[in-house]
Design a protein around this motif. Sequence first.
Motif, mmCIF file in Angstrom:
data_model
loop_
_atom_site.group_PDB
_atom_site.id
_atom_site.type_symbol
_atom_site.label_atom_id
_atom_site.label_comp_id
_atom_site.label_asym_id
_atom_site.label_seq_id
_atom_site.Cartn_x
_atom_site.Cartn_y
_atom_site.Cartn_z
ATOM 1 N N THR A 82 9.744 9.777 -5.979
ATOM 2 C CA THR A 82 9.566 8.381 -5.585
ATOM 3 C C THR A 82 8.342 8.224 -4.701
ATOM 4 O O THR A 82 8.153 8.967 -3.742
ATOM 5 N N LEU A 83 7.495 7.255 -5.036
ATOM 6 C CA LEU A 83 6.384 6.879 -4.175
ATOM 7 C C LEU A 83 6.777 5.631 -3.407
ATOM 8 O O LEU A 83 7.233 4.639 -3.995
ATOM 9 N N ASN A 84 6.608 5.697 -2.102
ATOM 10 C CA ASN A 84 7.066 4.638 -1.222
ATOM 11 C C ASN A 84 5.898 3.746 -0.780
ATOM 12 O O ASN A 84 4.853 4.245 -0.368
ATOM 13 N N PHE A 85 6.119 2.447 -0.853
ATOM 14 C CA PHE A 85 5.089 1.465 -0.510
ATOM 15 C C PHE A 85 5.540 0.614 0.678
ATOM 16 O O PHE A 85 6.726 0.385 0.879
ATOM 17 N N ALA A 86 4.554 0.164 1.463
ATOM 18 C CA ALA A 86 4.807 -0.708 2.609
ATOM 19 C C ALA A 86 3.873 -1.913 2.523
ATOM 20 O O ALA A 86 2.876 -1.890 1.797
ATOM 21 N N VAL A 134 -11.638 4.712 -3.180
ATOM 22 C CA VAL A 134 -10.880 5.494 -2.199
ATOM 23 C C VAL A 134 -9.524 5.868 -2.791
ATOM 24 O O VAL A 134 -8.628 5.023 -2.921
ATOM 25 N N THR A 135 -9.352 7.122 -3.163
ATOM 26 C CA THR A 135 -8.075 7.604 -3.695
ATOM 27 C C THR A 135 -7.081 7.808 -2.562
ATOM 28 O O THR A 135 -7.427 8.355 -1.508
ATOM 29 N N ILE A 136 -5.833 7.377 -2.771
ATOM 30 C CA ILE A 136 -4.765 7.586 -1.789
ATOM 31 C C ILE A 136 -3.897 8.749 -2.265
ATOM 32 O O ILE A 136 -3.224 8.651 -3.294
ATOM 33 N N PRO A 137 -3.890 9.867 -1.529
ATOM 34 C CA PRO A 137 -3.128 11.040 -1.967
ATOM 35 C C PRO A 137 -1.731 11.084 -1.355
ATOM 36 O O PRO A 137 -1.477 10.548 -0.271
ATOM 37 N N GLU A 153 0.832 -1.198 0.000
ATOM 38 C CA GLU A 153 0.000 0.000 0.000
ATOM 39 C C GLU A 153 0.870 1.252 0.000
ATOM 40 O O GLU A 153 1.970 1.260 0.559
ATOM 41 N N LEU A 154 0.376 2.304 -0.627
ATOM 42 C CA LEU A 154 1.117 3.560 -0.720
ATOM 43 C C LEU A 154 1.196 4.220 0.654
ATOM 44 O O LEU A 154 0.180 4.392 1.326
ATOM 45 N N SER A 155 2.412 4.585 1.060
ATOM 46 C CA SER A 155 2.594 5.155 2.396
ATOM 47 C C SER A 155 3.084 6.600 2.383
ATOM 48 O O SER A 155 2.751 7.380 3.280
ATOM 49 N N SER A 156 3.911 6.989 1.399
ATOM 50 C CA SER A 156 4.448 8.343 1.380
ATOM 51 C C SER A 156 5.085 8.621 0.020
ATOM 52 O O SER A 156 5.186 7.736 -0.828
#
Length: 230
Positions: free
Chosen positions: A75-79, A115-118, A63-66
């Motif tokens: 860079t989009l960071n995932f956890a 549900v959009t993750i911003p 899931e996208l975290s930051s």
Amino acid sequence: MELEVEYETELALSETTDNSAALTEWDGYEADVTLTRTLAAGSWNTFAAPFSTVIPDGWTVKELSSASFADGTLTLNFANAANIEAGKPYLVKVAANTDLSTAPFTGAIVSKDAVTIPTDYADFIPTLGKTTIDGVAADDVLFVAAGNTLKNPSTIPTDMKGFRAYFLLKNVPTEARGFALNLGDESTGIESLTASPMGEGSIYTLDGRRIGKAAQKGVYIQNGKKVIIK
């Protein structure tokens, strides 16, 4: 004489159909749901479902975290995700090709809401049925394609199948030269998707917004330089 009423408990949703009417009708109800979507093994898939579920065996879910920006790369960071929540977008890797139309998610509580993750630099946007992406520049839309690559659509508007997700860039720094996903440390080591270069022809306003073309006279940024449109 008491009549027995049978209630439909099975819901089949297609990736090539606008499912909004069916999801509105079933919103909040329990069903055994099938999705006409196949997750391909060997690369990351985007995924979104109109219900919550535990993570199935053989799935790795991120899931996208930051978001972060350094050295010209956004860079989009995932956890690791603990479970799959209704309407939220994820990255999924499966051990084998998985046809979601053959095995229902039993007892699922249906939700119509996407549900959009911003983040500061991009939104991760789910599709719960066939979706037309319009009103944005093609350079601002990124799909996760086969072979763990990131690609822009060739034209806008463009159609996207359901039970997937895409990235919509925003507030991109003018000095940005690339875009990447950081998927974290896994048992096989650190993995990341291939960086996607920002188009050299992209045009930005002075406040950093990327636009498809300069529609009005003024000063813009292109290829790192100021350009005056008269």
